[in-house]
Enzyme design. Sequence first.
Site, PDB file in Angstrom:
ATOM      1  N   GLY A   1       1.035  -1.254   0.088  1.00 26.94           N
ATOM      2  CA  GLY A   1      -0.062  -0.208   0.104  1.00 26.94           C
ATOM      3  C   GLY A   1       0.869   1.229  -0.081  1.00 26.94           C
ATOM      4  N   GLU A   2       0.469   2.373  -0.338  1.00 26.94           N
ATOM      5  CA  GLU A   2       1.063   3.743  -0.579  1.00 26.94           C
ATOM      6  C   GLU A   2       0.105   4.833  -0.421  1.00 26.94           C
ATOM      7  OE1 GLU A   2       4.731   5.444  -3.340  1.00 26.94           O
ATOM      8  OE2 GLU A   2       3.326   3.661  -4.004  1.00 26.94           O
ATOM      9  N   GLY A   3       0.453   5.633   0.541  1.00 26.36           N
ATOM     10  CA  GLY A   3      -0.319   6.561   0.677  1.00 26.36           C
ATOM     11  C   GLY A   3       0.507   8.402   0.265  1.00 26.36           C
TER      12      GLY A   3
ATOM     13  N   PHE B   1       2.008  10.303   2.321  1.00 26.91           N
ATOM     14  CA  PHE B   1       3.141  10.532   3.296  1.00 26.91           C
ATOM     15  C   PHE B   1       3.519   9.139   3.973  1.00 26.91           C
ATOM     16  CE2 PHE B   1       0.339  14.426   3.836  1.00 26.91           C
ATOM     17  CZ  PHE B   1       1.102  15.188   3.390  1.00 26.91           C
TER      18      PHE B   1
ATOM     19  N   LYS C   1       4.200   4.529   3.240  1.00 23.51           N
ATOM     20  CA  LYS C   1       4.159   3.369   2.525  1.00 23.51           C
ATOM     21  C   LYS C   1       4.166   2.415   3.476  1.00 23.51           C
ATOM     22  CE  LYS C   1       7.657   4.699  -1.453  1.00 23.51           C
ATOM     23  NZ  LYS C   1       8.750   4.450  -1.906  1.00 23.51           N
ATOM     24  N   VAL C   2       3.412   1.286   3.078  1.00 27.12           N
ATOM     25  CA  VAL C   2       3.118   0.112   3.687  1.00 27.12           C
ATOM     26  C   VAL C   2       3.538  -1.138   3.110  1.00 27.12           C
ATOM     27  CG1 VAL C   2       1.417  -1.261   4.959  1.00 27.12           C
ATOM     28  CG2 VAL C   2       0.991   1.070   4.766  1.00 27.12           C
TER      29      VAL C   2
ATOM     30  N   LYS D   1       4.049   0.404   8.422  1.00 20.19           N
ATOM     31  CA  LYS D   1       3.869   1.533   7.886  1.00 20.19           C
ATOM     32  C   LYS D   1       5.112   2.471   8.068  1.00 20.19           C
ATOM     33  CE  LYS D   1       0.570   5.407   8.065  1.00 20.19           C
ATOM     34  NZ  LYS D   1      -0.842   5.774   8.844  1.00 20.19           N
TER      35      LYS D   1
ATOM     36  N   ASP E   1     -12.930   8.747  10.761  1.00 16.66           N
ATOM     37  CA  ASP E   1     -12.688   8.416   8.899  1.00 16.66           C
ATOM     38  C   ASP E   1     -13.134   6.922   8.396  1.00 16.66           C
ATOM     39  OD1 ASP E   1     -11.570   9.224   6.564  1.00 16.66           O
ATOM     40  OD2 ASP E   1      -9.742   8.575   6.842  1.00 16.66           O
TER      41      ASP E   1
END
Length: 348
Positions: free
Chosen positions: A18-20, A22, A24-25, A40, A134
Amino acid sequence: MSRQRIRVGKYELGRLVGEGKFSKVKFARNMETGEGVAIKIMERDTLLKQKMVKQIKREISAMNLIKHPNIVRLHEVMASKKRIYIVLEFVMGGDLHDKITHDGRLREDEARKYFQQLITAVDYCHSRGVSHRDLKPENVLLDSYGNLKVSDFGLSALPQQVRRITAPEILQNEWFQKDYIPPKFQEDEDVSLNDIDVVFSDSEEQLVTEIKEIQPVFMNAFELISMLQVLNFGNMFEQHMGLVNQQTRFTSKHPAKEIITKIDEAAGTLGFNVKKRNFKVKLQGANIGRKGRLSVVIELFEVAPSLCMVEVHKAGGDTLEFSEFYEKLSSALKDIIWKSKVNIGEIA
């Protein structure tokens, strides 16, 4: 054919899951126990520049307060000179958004089970003074048994005044109570973080060592087994109802360099900007879609002699646009994709 293997403390980092904006996972393996976890990873400088330190501290504090079967578990928090690492429970079943997108409308009994688990988790959070703030299908993960796991407490805070219905009132609702099985769990001791401020300090004693090792690009049996539920070598990609998942893969018997070259050529033809590093390719769409520019990460692994697995996952943009992109990419790569069926035993 090689890549860097990175160890952080007792964990060996693996593939990107996964990648956001700010963070990365990455999937990782506890080298002492063999347990798979998700880590994370956040850059210290980025957190400081974006003034996100308070938010990260709040996220860690919130997760440290809650230990529940339907909430992603926090294992520990670590820091190096450059990065912050949050070690979490690894949940391999995807998220609720993907399930609804691919499978369509849920059956009522299935929806009720998920709602029961979600409300039970929310009620527990509120009882510990934590509001998620959220909740959305993308932040609701499913484990290998189909149980719900709430994730991403980055926007959590103390609960505000309740107005919409309270969680205890929902728990007593007649519709909710139908076929409801209360969770059974034993609460473990809190994760020992001592002082959360310490991970942002410059104390050498509190820093873990990052070790980089050069090894062949080879996905070991442990990593492969963790993906068995989503692997489908009989098809070029995972497909359902004309859609592909946000993360999918295919196999090829062609040499790794040839595969990367073919992907580069195909992506360029489709109008994507291409950035390559070893056996990892990042593609950026030229056009702005419904959810911004489509961004795709493609990474190649060797799973057996003369057999490579290519993992493709959407890092940004719209899922439907990703599906359309895949159809064009797979057509362009049809000469290198291996279509024959494979037994897992032959790979492992």
